[in-house]
Design a protein around this motif. Structure first.
Motif, PDB file in Angstrom:
ATOM      1  N   VAL A  69       0.834  -1.191   0.000  1.00 40.07           N
ATOM      2  CA  VAL A  69       0.000   0.000   0.000  1.00 40.07           C
ATOM      3  C   VAL A  69       0.872   1.245   0.000  1.00 40.07           C
ATOM      4  O   VAL A  69       1.835   1.346   0.768  1.00 40.07           O
ATOM      5  CB  VAL A  69      -0.938   0.008   1.234  1.00 40.07           C
ATOM      6  N   LEU A  70       0.542   2.181  -0.874  1.00 35.49           N
ATOM      7  CA  LEU A  70       1.238   3.458  -0.931  1.00 35.49           C
ATOM      8  C   LEU A  70       0.285   4.567  -0.530  1.00 35.49           C
ATOM      9  O   LEU A  70      -0.882   4.571  -0.908  1.00 35.49           O
ATOM     10  CB  LEU A  70       1.749   3.721  -2.350  1.00 35.49           C
ATOM     11  N   ALA A  71       0.777   5.522   0.250  1.00 38.71           N
ATOM     12  CA  ALA A  71       0.007   6.716   0.585  1.00 38.71           C
ATOM     13  C   ALA A  71       0.516   7.849  -0.299  1.00 38.71           C
ATOM     14  O   ALA A  71       1.695   8.189  -0.261  1.00 38.71           O
ATOM     15  CB  ALA A  71       0.178   7.068   2.062  1.00 38.71           C
ATOM     16  N   ILE A  72      -0.346   8.405  -1.143  1.00 42.45           N
ATOM     17  CA  ILE A  72       0.081   9.447  -2.070  1.00 42.45           C
ATOM     18  C   ILE A  72      -0.825  10.653  -1.934  1.00 42.45           C
ATOM     19  O   ILE A  72      -1.952  10.568  -1.441  1.00 42.45           O
ATOM     20  CB  ILE A  72       0.073   8.946  -3.530  1.00 42.45           C
ATOM     21  N   SER A  73      -0.333  11.797  -2.365  1.00 41.88           N
ATOM     22  CA  SER A  73      -1.124  13.026  -2.260  1.00 41.88           C
ATOM     23  C   SER A  73      -0.886  13.891  -3.472  1.00 41.88           C
ATOM     24  O   SER A  73       0.113  13.761  -4.174  1.00 41.88           O
ATOM     25  CB  SER A  73      -0.749  13.798  -0.990  1.00 41.88           C
ATOM     26  N   SER A  74      -1.839  14.786  -3.725  1.00 39.67           N
ATOM     27  CA  SER A  74      -1.725  15.720  -4.840  1.00 39.67           C
ATOM     28  C   SER A  74      -2.499  16.974  -4.497  1.00 39.67           C
ATOM     29  O   SER A  74      -3.630  16.901  -4.008  1.00 39.67           O
ATOM     30  CB  SER A  74      -2.278  15.104  -6.123  1.00 39.67           C
ATOM     31  N   SER A  75      -1.915  18.124  -4.741  1.00 39.32           N
ATOM     32  CA  SER A  75      -2.611  19.395  -4.505  1.00 39.32           C
ATOM     33  C   SER A  75      -3.483  19.768  -5.689  1.00 39.32           C
ATOM     34  O   SER A  75      -4.231  20.735  -5.654  1.00 39.32           O
ATOM     35  CB  SER A  75      -1.600  20.518  -4.257  1.00 39.32           C
ATOM     36  N   ASN A  76      -3.405  18.974  -6.767  1.00 35.18           N
ATOM     37  CA  ASN A  76      -4.164  19.273  -7.986  1.00 35.18           C
ATOM     38  C   ASN A  76      -5.156  18.167  -8.293  1.00 35.18           C
ATOM     39  O   ASN A  76      -5.352  17.783  -9.434  1.00 35.18           O
ATOM     40  CB  ASN A  76      -3.208  19.459  -9.180  1.00 35.18           C
ATOM     41  N   SER A  81     -13.513  18.168  -2.993  1.00 32.03           N
ATOM     42  CA  SER A  81     -13.567  17.785  -1.591  1.00 32.03           C
ATOM     43  C   SER A  81     -12.157  17.621  -1.049  1.00 32.03           C
ATOM     44  O   SER A  81     -11.267  17.115  -1.745  1.00 32.03           O
ATOM     45  CB  SER A  81     -14.348  16.480  -1.427  1.00 32.03           C
ATOM     46  N   PRO A  82     -11.936  18.014   0.206  1.00 28.73           N
ATOM     47  CA  PRO A  82     -10.596  17.801   0.788  1.00 28.73           C
ATOM     48  C   PRO A  82     -10.233  16.326   0.893  1.00 28.73           C
ATOM     49  O   PRO A  82      -9.052  15.992   1.014  1.00 28.73           O
ATOM     50  CB  PRO A  82     -10.717  18.451   2.179  1.00 28.73           C
ATOM     51  N   LEU A  83     -11.231  15.442   0.835  1.00 34.12           N
ATOM     52  CA  LEU A  83     -10.956  14.004   0.885  1.00 34.12           C
ATOM     53  C   LEU A  83     -10.259  13.520  -0.370  1.00 34.12           C
ATOM     54  O   LEU A  83      -9.697  12.419  -0.384  1.00 34.12           O
ATOM     55  CB  LEU A  83     -12.268  13.229   1.076  1.00 34.12           C
ATOM     56  N   TYR A  84     -10.302  14.308  -1.441  1.00 34.17           N
ATOM     57  CA  TYR A  84      -9.752  13.869  -2.717  1.00 34.17           C
ATOM     58  C   TYR A  84      -8.299  14.314  -2.924  1.00 34.17           C
ATOM     59  O   TYR A  84      -7.749  14.126  -4.004  1.00 34.17           O
ATOM     60  CB  TYR A  84     -10.616  14.384  -3.866  1.00 34.17           C
ATOM     61  N   ARG A  85      -7.683  14.868  -1.891  1.00 38.09           N
ATOM     62  CA  ARG A  85      -6.300  15.339  -2.039  1.00 38.09           C
ATOM     63  C   ARG A  85      -5.285  14.231  -1.791  1.00 38.09           C
ATOM     64  O   ARG A  85      -4.112  14.371  -2.132  1.00 38.09           O
ATOM     65  CB  ARG A  85      -6.048  16.492  -1.079  1.00 38.09           C
ATOM     66  N   THR A  86      -5.725  13.151  -1.153  1.00 37.63           N
ATOM     67  CA  THR A  86      -4.828  12.028  -0.887  1.00 37.63           C
ATOM     68  C   THR A  86      -5.522  10.737  -1.295  1.00 37.63           C
ATOM     69  O   THR A  86      -6.744  10.706  -1.493  1.00 37.63           O
ATOM     70  CB  THR A  86      -4.448  11.945   0.603  1.00 37.63           C
ATOM     71  N   ALA A  87      -4.732   9.674  -1.376  1.00 41.54           N
ATOM     72  CA  ALA A  87      -5.303   8.380  -1.761  1.00 41.54           C
ATOM     73  C   ALA A  87      -4.374   7.269  -1.321  1.00 41.54           C
ATOM     74  O   ALA A  87      -3.173   7.474  -1.067  1.00 41.54           O
ATOM     75  CB  ALA A  87      -5.526   8.321  -3.268  1.00 41.54           C
TER      76      ALA A  87
END
Length: 843
Positions: A69-76, A81-87
């Motif tokens: 599992v990888l934790a990734i993030s994106s400001s774009n 929703s703020p929930l969609y900034r990471t995955a």
């Protein structure tokens, strides 16, 4: 003034509704309440809800294989929703396991919003999501933000969800919720359509497909006691002019023993959509909504009602429809809501297996009690039930491992034995087929044809290019029964790669008979509601007709409980596919006119070729087929019906057809005439010139319905502003004006005001002539024929006054020299008649 008042009223409704959103949510404290912001290292607040960061040791305990599992993030990220900034990205099969403290129904909400991170483009991810007992998503992929909501009955002390990437792919997730649901929300029983009761809802997994607030604003999850999202119904309404909104949220009276706010908030029960009767006590029409659904599933449809419009009890009576079937008649909410006004009430119905990708819901008046005609609906929920494979996502390759070990052993043993027997059966069948083929070859036959028995009747023997001697029924001498094996051979055993279309009846395959004749084979789907009646109608109709602009029936097959129709092959497919959505080259304006003229000839023949008219009932661009020369032929006569007798004005019948093309007068009154086909053809004409779907819910509300949108511009005299851009600057103004006037007349509200198909044909021929030649004189005077005035002009040529250029005469003369097809019972083509009108020597 009336429009201003209506606008003020709508504005008031929305302001009042938005105000009540702030106080409509009563708290519910779920025993289990897991909310994770996947891939985030900090908690995320959404309204008054806190999603816990799962990128820490405390939250990672829910994951079975954190190494994959990888934790990734994106400001774009795509979503807002703020929930969609990471995955979370799962490169291997991974499980989330949540402890369950109180068994029973739980929400599962999965949040997806793809973005790119290093080598991971989440819009290309493909994966399956399942629980111990159900498949929630199968080979799922998405390019946009979406929330998937499910309701499962958890009967163990934990809930495990497995994310399984497809081969050479990965899975991802932005956020997840697992939350207890009140026991009152889903009961075990519901009414079953078309009749009976459905038991066992508690054992079913449900997926929320649509949740709609009729007549009120959209409701966010922050303003619902169970954190549900409700959409406004505007984009789902079929005929918006037939509906109006009412709001009286203060009046909603939640009474003991009735639905609570957990069933639906007061903003749902306090707003509604009702009939726009315009103070007309004789109003008689339905208000309808259209929803997209998946094929092959049952749906739990929940109707929410609250009578906030009546002044006293027993004033409102109405009917409820799903599709074309009336599911509840003479509904009096007074008797359903404890004899109390404005008391919420809901009704659960489980549909039969769906055979279409759209589900239609309608309400209409019941005036048997002398009540004022009205019908209301406050809210609607449509929830998909899992299929027999325990899947909510179509066919599943495997059943989740929730069964006992004995069940697994039984499946394995049964599969092994079944597989062995299947191999033996196939080998024996192959040997028999080979022997039969050699025997037929020795007899000099390639296929066996036996009588068409659907109508009965005495048979006679006649020659055929397909056999040395065949038998046909006198009752229908143009239809032939074809053996199932011959159909299999023609379609390469119904090879899926040979599928050229899918409709309400079933799949259509291309095929080739033994003599090289190319055919289109329509194979009925056993689950389709278009069953035996439509199958028989198609055979009976096409066995009688022979016209160059009607698709010819070559044969049929009814062996092995199959319903198969074999037609002549139309090389260029449907008119619809050439207008939009398929990437085919754009048609020129002349080609489009000629196609419309051909289709009009076919329909004109149906309406006038026999003593009694035949009404097609499903005229649309998908039922207009094109041969290798782009000549149009009308197809699909499964819904066709004989017209009224000479002493009748209409045929009373249940409403059938395709939404977007359906005659509103026929829909309101259930009275069918040839003018219903004319209305549908008018929609096709606008579809041809605008090259867009007739219903497109993704567009702004004023553009969703093509007929309404095009008529708006046509009445302004500015249709050229919305025509297909590929036609811009390529249509002569007079030709477009005549074409648009014809379409406008076809869409008249009342059938008596619409032209006949003969009139329509005349005007389309004239529009083609205007396109091909320049008329002399004032363009405003060049419209020789006004819709509805064809007959006097045809019968008395001396009344026609037109000065034309020699080029027009030459063009018309070419048409006049055409050899009419022997089977064209319309006689002389309209082009030939037109040539007599425009040539001076013909006068």
């Amino acid at each position: 003034m009336m429009m201003l008042w209506k606008g003020i009223r709508i504005l008031f409704i929305w302001v009042q509704s938005v105000f009540f959103l702030q106080c409509s949510c009563k708290g519910y404290n779920p025993p289990d309440n897991y909310m994770l912001d996947c891939g985030s290292s900090t908690n995320t607040t959404v309204g008054d809800r806190v999603f816990i960061a799962d990128d820490n040791s405390e939250s990672s305990k829910f994951l079975s294989t954190p190494q994959d599992v990888l934790a990734i993030s994106s400001s774009n990220s795509n979503g807002d929703s703020p929930l969609y900034r990471t995955a979370r990205v799962f490169t291997g099969t991974t499980k989330y396991t949540f402890p369950i403290t109180q068994k029973g129904r739980h929400w599962i909400r999965l949040y997806f919003s793809p973005f790119s991170y290093n080598s991971y483009d989440m819009s290309s991810a493909k994966f399956t999501v399942s629980t111990e007992s159900f498949v929630l998503l199968n080979s799922f992929t998405t390019t946009s933000s979406v929330v998937k909501e499910y309701s499962l009955n958890v009967t163990s002390g934990s809930l495990t969800m497995t994310f399984s990437p497809s081969s050479n792919s990965f899975a991802f997730l932005n956020a997840i919720e697992v939350i207890s649901v009140p026991n009152e929300l889903i009961q075990d029983d519901a009414a079953l359509l078309p009749s009976g009761n459905y038991h066992g809802l508690l054992d079913q997994a449900l997926e929320t497909v649509h949740r709609v607030n009729m007549g009120g604003p959209a409701i966010s999850s922050l303003n619902d006691s169970l954190w549900r999202t409700w959409l406004n119904d505007w984009n789902f309404l079929v005929a918006k002019g037939l509906a109006t909104n009412v709001s009286n949220i203060d009046a909603v009276n939640y009474i003991p023993g009735g639905p609570s706010q957990n069933i639906a908030p007061s903003t749902v029960y306090g707003t509604l959509t009702e009939m726009n009767s315009a103070d007309n006590p004789s109003s008689n029409f339905n208000v309808s909504w259209q929803f997209n659904v998946d094929l092959g599933f049952r749906y739990l449809v929940r109707f929410h009602f609250c009578d906030i419009v009546s002044k006293s009890l027993n004033q409102l009576y109405f009917n409820l429809y799903i599709g074309t079937s009336m599911v509840v008649s003479n509904l009096d909410l007074s008797t359903k809501a404890f004899n109390t006004l404005a008391a919420p009430y809901y009704l659960d119905l489980v549909t039969d297996l769906t055979d279409n990708t759209t589900l239609h819901v309608s309400i209409g008046p019941d005036t048997a009690n002398g009540a004022y005609p009205n019908a209301i609906l406050n809210g609607l929920e449509i929830m998909k039930l899992n299929n027999t494979m325990r899947s909510l996502s179509g066919d599943s390759s495997s059943v989740p491992s929730g069964s006992s070990s004995k069940s697994h052993v039984g499946v394995i043993v049964g599969s092994s034995i079944g597989g062995f027997l299947a191999v033996v059966f196939i080998v024996v069948l192959f040997i028999c087929c080979q022997k039969r083929r050699r025997r037929l070859a020795r007899q000099g036959l390639t296929k066996t044809w036996i009588p068409l028995s659907i109508n009965g009747g005495t048979s006679l023997t006649m020659g055929s290019k397909f056999s040395s001697g065949t038998t046909a029924s006198i009752a229908s001498s143009l239809g032939y029964r074809i053996p199932f094996m011959a159909v299999q051979e023609a379609t390469n055993n119904f090879d899926e790669s040979w599928v050229i279309g899918i409709g309400g009846f079933g799949k259509v395959y291309r095929g080739e008979l033994g003599d090289g004749t190319k055919v289109a084979v329509k194979r009925g789907n056993p689950k389709s509601q278009q069953g035996l009646a439509e199958f028989q109608t198609e055979i009976e109709m096409l066995s009688q007709f022979r016209h160059r602009h009607l698709v010819s029936l070559i044969g049929y097959c009814d062996e092995r409980s199959e319903m198969i129709l074999i037609y002549e092959y139309m090389e260029n497919g449907t008119l619809k596919s050439h207008l939009y959505g398929s990437g085919l080259p754009s048609l020129s304006w002349k080609q489009r006119l000629e196609i419309c003229i051909g289709a009009a000839r076919g329909l004109h023949y149906l309406h006038t070729g026999y003593a009694k008219a035949v009404i097609h009932r499903d005229v649309k661009s998908a039922n207009i087929l094109l041969d290798e020369n782009l000549m149009a032929k009308v197809a699909d006569f499964g819904l066709s019906k004989a017209g009224p007798e000479l002493d009748q004005t209409h045929v009373s019948t249940a409403v059938k057809g395709s939404f977007g093309y359906l005659d509103p007068e026929y829909f309101r009154r259930q009275q069918l005439t040839e003018k219903s086909d004319v209305y549908s053809f008018g929609v096709v004409l606008f579809e041809v010139v605008c090259a867009r779907p007739v219903i497109d819910p993704t567009l702004p509300r004023e553009m969703v319905n093509l007929a309404e949108w095009a008529m708006k511009w046509q009445k302004k005299g500015q249709l050229e502003n919305i025509i297909d851009q590929d036609l811009a600057g390529k249509i002569r103004p007079d030709s477009l004006r005549k074409f648009a006037e014809t379409a406008e007349k076809c869409l008249a509200d009342y059938g008596v005001d619409r032209p006949s198909m003969g009139d329509v044909l005349w005007n389309l021929e004239y529009a083609l002539q205007l396109q091909e030649a320049v008329l002399l004189g004032d363009p405003e005077d060049s419209s020789m024929n006004v819709i509805g005035e064809l007959s006097p002009q045809v019968n008395n040529f001396s009344h026609v006054d037109a000065n034309v250029d020699a080029s027009v005469s030459a063009t018309a003369a070419i048409h006049a020299q055409e050899d009419p097809a022997i089977d064209d019972l319309s006689g002389v083509s309209m082009s030939r008649v037109f040539s007599q009108l425009v040539k001076s020597e013909g006068r």
